[in-house]
Design a protein around this motif. Structure first.
Motif, short mmCIF file in Angstrom:
data_model
loop_
_atom_site.label_atom_id
_atom_site.label_comp_id
_atom_site.label_asym_id
_atom_site.label_seq_id
_atom_site.Cartn_x
_atom_site.Cartn_y
_atom_site.Cartn_z
N HIS A 1 37.96 64.43 56.34
CA HIS A 1 38.21 63.91 58.10
C HIS A 1 39.19 62.78 58.42
CE1 HIS A 1 33.57 65.19 58.42
NE2 HIS A 1 34.47 66.33 58.22
N LEU A 2 39.50 62.18 57.34
CA LEU A 2 40.52 61.41 57.61
C LEU A 2 42.02 61.92 57.80
CD1 LEU A 2 41.73 58.19 57.90
CD2 LEU A 2 41.76 58.17 55.38
N THR A 3 42.29 62.86 56.83
CA THR A 3 43.48 63.66 56.87
C THR A 3 43.61 64.36 58.15
OG1 THR A 3 42.56 65.21 55.50
CG2 THR A 3 43.85 63.51 54.41
N LYS A 4 42.57 64.88 58.63
CA LYS A 4 42.62 65.74 59.80
C LYS A 4 42.90 64.92 60.94
CE LYS A 4 39.23 69.45 59.23
NZ LYS A 4 38.92 69.42 57.65
N LEU A 5 42.30 63.66 61.11
CA LEU A 5 42.73 62.75 62.04
C LEU A 5 44.07 62.26 62.06
CD1 LEU A 5 39.73 59.94 62.61
CD2 LEU A 5 40.64 61.74 64.33
N LEU A 6 44.58 62.00 60.67
CA LEU A 6 46.04 61.65 60.54
C LEU A 6 46.79 62.52 61.13
CD1 LEU A 6 45.87 59.73 56.96
CD2 LEU A 6 46.11 58.86 59.13
N ALA A 7 46.65 63.92 60.76
CA ALA A 7 47.44 65.04 61.25
C ALA A 7 47.45 65.23 62.72
CB ALA A 7 46.90 66.28 60.57
N TRP A 8 46.31 65.24 63.11
CA TRP A 8 45.93 65.24 64.71
C TRP A 8 46.65 64.36 65.62
CZ3 TRP A 8 40.21 66.63 64.73
CH2 TRP A 8 39.93 67.73 63.72
N LEU A 9 46.71 63.07 64.95
CA LEU A 9 47.23 61.86 66.01
C LEU A 9 48.70 61.48 65.24
CD1 LEU A 9 44.08 59.78 66.37
CD2 LEU A 9 45.30 61.22 68.06
N SER A 10 49.29 62.37 64.54
CA SER A 10 50.63 61.98 64.05
C SER A 10 51.58 62.27 65.02
CB SER A 10 50.92 62.98 62.73
OG SER A 10 52.38 62.86 62.51
#
Length: 300
Positions: free
Chosen positions: A76-85
């Motif tokens: 989930h952390l990597t998804k958040l990082l991608a979406w908020l990049s």
């Protein structure tokens, strides 16, 4: 009830009380809990006659709802990082939230004034209102409360002080959901797409992120903190280009705002919805005068 190391709090709301208490409209509701229950300072919308069960986790200051500040998995952390990049295609680089006009007026002129200006936005402006509505939307999705989510969508669209901040929020929200649907399809998204369509309003950026975070199970606390950090980082980047400042000064400003981001997130999660609103008048004013600024680089 004890299940391993996790305490489960169950709140029973009688149908008559739930029907008579319009908590979705922001009117304060008092919920009586049994002794030893996990404290819930800002309960999510409850459905008529239903039970609400939230896991509680031990932490500093006693127990608190794990649903708010639980851990985030690596996936989930990597998804958040991608979406908020900055590379996620929402067009955030083209908005300054009125900072361009603040620079033109001499209100933002160096790292310190940029940091103070951003502090005001996060604590008293869009950071506050969007943070509270982010929490309301996230809780509604977890509770399966379509009316509560629609209420948050409508309020988030209406509560904009200027046409340009409205554009900033709507355009990024729509772009976010388009990109998520195309590249990161989420189970259950179709249901909430229908709710959004039924409101007849475009979804705000904060609520689009809240929806996606709730659907993958990211707790509201980390999700909102990540959103506010990305919001702050984007506006600091605009300030770096406008003042102009060096990249190191930009990072110093963002570092100084780190504690502000977390404080703003915690305040938004704890605030009752009847306290919804902003108090950043100078930010609203600069956003309005930016609409007629003679030369400009940004859309807001």
């Amino acid at each position: 009830m004890i299940m391993g190391m996790t305490t489960i709090m169950v709140i029973r709301i009688p149908t008559a009380i739930a029907t008579a208490t319009p908590i979705l409209m922001g009117i304060p509701t008092v919920i009586r809990m049994t002794e030893g229950a996990c404290p819930l300072p800002n309960p999510p919308p409850l459905r008529e006659g239903g039970d609400l069960a939230l896991p509680c986790a031990a932490g500093e200051g006693g127990t608190r709802p794990a649903g708010g500040w639980g851990p985030v998995s690596a996936t989930h952390l990597t998804k958040l990082l991608a979406w908020l990049s900055p590379s996620f295609p929402v067009g955030g680089f083209s908005y300054s939230h009125g900072i361009e006009a603040a620079v033109e007026q001499g209100l933002v002129r160096d790292r310190d004034t940029l940091t103070r200006w951003m502090d005001g936005i996060l604590r008293h402006g869009a950071g506050r209102t969007d943070g509270m509505l982010f929490a309301a939307a996230h809780r509604a999705v977890l509770a399966g409360d379509e009316a509560g989510f629609a209420w948050a969508v409508e309020r988030a669209d209406a509560m904009r002080a200027s046409s340009e901040t409205a554009l900033e929020s709507r355009a990024q929200g729509q772009a976010f959901l388009i990109a998520v649907r195309a590249a990161w399809p989420l189970e259950g998204m179709e249901r909430w797409d229908r709710v959004i369509a039924d409101t007849g309003r475009p979804v705000a950026y904060a609520l689009a992120v809240a929806l996606a975070a709730a659907l993958i199970g990211v707790p509201e606390g980390p999700a909102l903190s990540a959103y506010l950090h990305a919001f702050a980082a984007n506006l600091v980047s605009a300030g770096v280009r406008l003042v102009p400042l060096g990249q190191t000064d930009g990072q110093k400003a963002l570092a100084a705002l780190d504690s502000v981001v977390h404080s703003a997130a915690e305040a938004a999660l704890a605030a009752p919805l009847d306290d919804l609103g902003s108090r950043a008048m100078a930010v609203d004013w600069t956003s309005m005068i930016h609409e007629t600024q003679y030369t400009r680089l940004f859309r807001s």
